[in-house]
Design an enzyme around this catalytic site. Sequence first.
Site, mmCIF file in Angstrom:
data_model
loop_
_atom_site.group_PDB
_atom_site.id
_atom_site.type_symbol
_atom_site.label_atom_id
_atom_site.label_comp_id
_atom_site.label_asym_id
_atom_site.label_seq_id
_atom_site.Cartn_x
_atom_site.Cartn_y
_atom_site.Cartn_z
ATOM 1 N N CYS A 1 0.827 -1.203 0.000
ATOM 2 C CA CYS A 1 0.000 0.000 0.000
ATOM 3 C C CYS A 1 0.872 1.269 0.000
ATOM 4 O O CYS A 1 1.364 1.650 -1.046
ATOM 5 C CB CYS A 1 -0.987 -0.026 1.161
ATOM 6 S SG CYS A 1 -2.413 1.025 0.839
ATOM 7 N N HIS B 1 -3.625 -4.868 0.415
ATOM 8 C CA HIS B 1 -3.001 -5.453 1.612
ATOM 9 C C HIS B 1 -3.040 -6.978 1.532
ATOM 10 O O HIS B 1 -3.949 -7.605 2.069
ATOM 11 C CB HIS B 1 -3.726 -4.975 2.872
ATOM 12 C CG HIS B 1 -3.525 -3.523 3.150
ATOM 13 N ND1 HIS B 1 -2.439 -3.048 3.852
ATOM 14 C CD2 HIS B 1 -4.239 -2.444 2.786
ATOM 15 C CE1 HIS B 1 -2.506 -1.724 3.926
ATOM 16 N NE2 HIS B 1 -3.592 -1.330 3.280
ATOM 17 N N GLU C 1 -1.447 -8.991 3.111
ATOM 18 C CA GLU C 1 -1.250 -9.596 4.439
ATOM 19 C C GLU C 1 -2.557 -10.087 5.074
ATOM 20 O O GLU C 1 -2.532 -10.921 5.966
ATOM 21 C CB GLU C 1 -0.534 -8.624 5.389
ATOM 22 C CG GLU C 1 -1.297 -7.368 5.778
ATOM 23 C CD GLU C 1 -1.034 -6.176 4.864
ATOM 24 O OE1 GLU C 1 -0.666 -6.399 3.680
ATOM 25 O OE2 GLU C 1 -1.210 -5.027 5.319
#
Length: 548
Positions: free
Chosen positions: A391, A522, A524
């Site tokens: 990001c 994102h 993650e």
Amino acid sequence: MVAKKNVLPKFIFVVGGVMSSVGKGVTAASIGKILQARGYRTANIKADMYVNMDAGTIRPAEHGEVFVGEDGIEADQDLGNYERFTDQISTRENYITTGQVYAEVIRKERNLEYEGEDVEVYPDIPKEIIRRIVSCQKKNNAEITVVEYGGTVGEYQLFPFLEATRMMKSKNPEDVCVVLVSYLPTPALLGEQKSKPTQRAVNDLHSVGLNPDFVICRAERPATSDIKRTISNVCSLPVDRIISAPDVYSIYDVPVSFEKEKLSDTLLFTLGLAPKTKNLKEWTALSKKIKRAKKEVVIGVVGKYFNFKSVKDTYISVIESINHAVWQLGKKPKMLWLDSERYERDPKLLKELDNVQGIVVPGGFGSRGVEGIIAVIKYAREKKIPYFGLCYGMQLATVEFARHVARLEGANTTEINPKTPHPVIDFMVEQKANVTEKKYGGTMRLGAYPASLKKGTIAREAYGVPRISERHRHRYEVNPKYIERMEKKGLVFSGISPDRRLMEIVELPKDKHPFFVGVQFHPEFKSRPLKPHPLFREFIKATLKQSK
Ligand code: GLN
């Protein structure tokens, strides 16, 4: 053991006693996991006591990461634990706050939905809490719903929630179960575990008409049998409902450790359900693999939020994604938290990056430390250190490339310098109004959006498919006016939104750099211990290759 009765759905409430931060979230996630492993469909809910509508406006440095669900809910970090443990997608139904509950009750009141009655904190607030819990259960068609309450028993704000549990339990005592996660301190002076604080927490529960059905004893060491007996007496519970939960090597050991105490058997028995399967093999193997790994992979995480109490909570999904990828490759992760402001003060310090095998720049906001981050990205690009930008880390990589490769002097994101001559990162069209009108809450580009991947790129090879979906949380984007100029200078836009408006992934070709990738989303949030995210996996692979 024989099951008593089999009426679904069931609800398990996880509440904290004595103190917070002892692993209530991981406990709730692990309970979901072990029940799934016994063949049940589960859902996990987090209820937070604060009046905020969601976690989107709260400082992550103090309250932990803002976890983004598929539908764009900005939630407490515990939803990340639930997803990582149970591999179930979260949406707004999985997250409840006091603010949401009151907002809905007030909305109904304004709509005359209470039909002339006065609206009371009791019972209307607990009733709305129950309605939300049941609606999540229904949406997920869950057989067992695990509801975790933030905070600890005895707190004023928790009363309406505990009352909701009491109301549900008094109606269907067989279908509702309360799990108290408590802490057993071992004062250095005495060298032995003490149960008194837990007894106080049990009293607090008694005072609101609840008795725990289970007590999970968090402590450095296993709970002694004496302690288990004392607690079982206080709660009038069989001793097998007092569960020892000592510190473990990694959080992924917790379900395994619970099963050593036969928690899923006893939980199901208490709820009148019979186990259908036993399937924790892969998970147990992973928990062993994690412990066996010896050779370290050193990843430098560069950002600005590092000089506070818990980077671990603020970057939990990033940390776990690195962990998952490193473990899968049989190595041991080591993360260095590098404060980027130091490189602004003393650029000579950049040399320390020669000691890391890869660099990650996670998401962020605002101008602090940004020039230091850009200096790090330049160093990583020139020295061919594997770089992965998430990001903000993607946006700043674009700024770095614009300044130093595309020769767009003074290029910047308008988040930092609204007057930059080259706004290579700029507001997304729809975002400017939100900020000018101070409409901050829940207005970013949030949640899952699709992207198409360009053939022959690192991204396309990593994912192995032409179209992906990833979760977002941002207001700025790559300025379309600069795409062609930067492409000409060698920056590859390898992931693009299907309407071709938004640049979702940038990278350098493999023959120019071993791994230089930035993503507007994102990744993650979607990594799982048994299924590392493909981009984290390729990033870690590149770090291993590079350091050979
Ligand atoms: N501050 C940037 C934006 O709003 C990046 C956000 C992030 O890293 N999550 O676009």
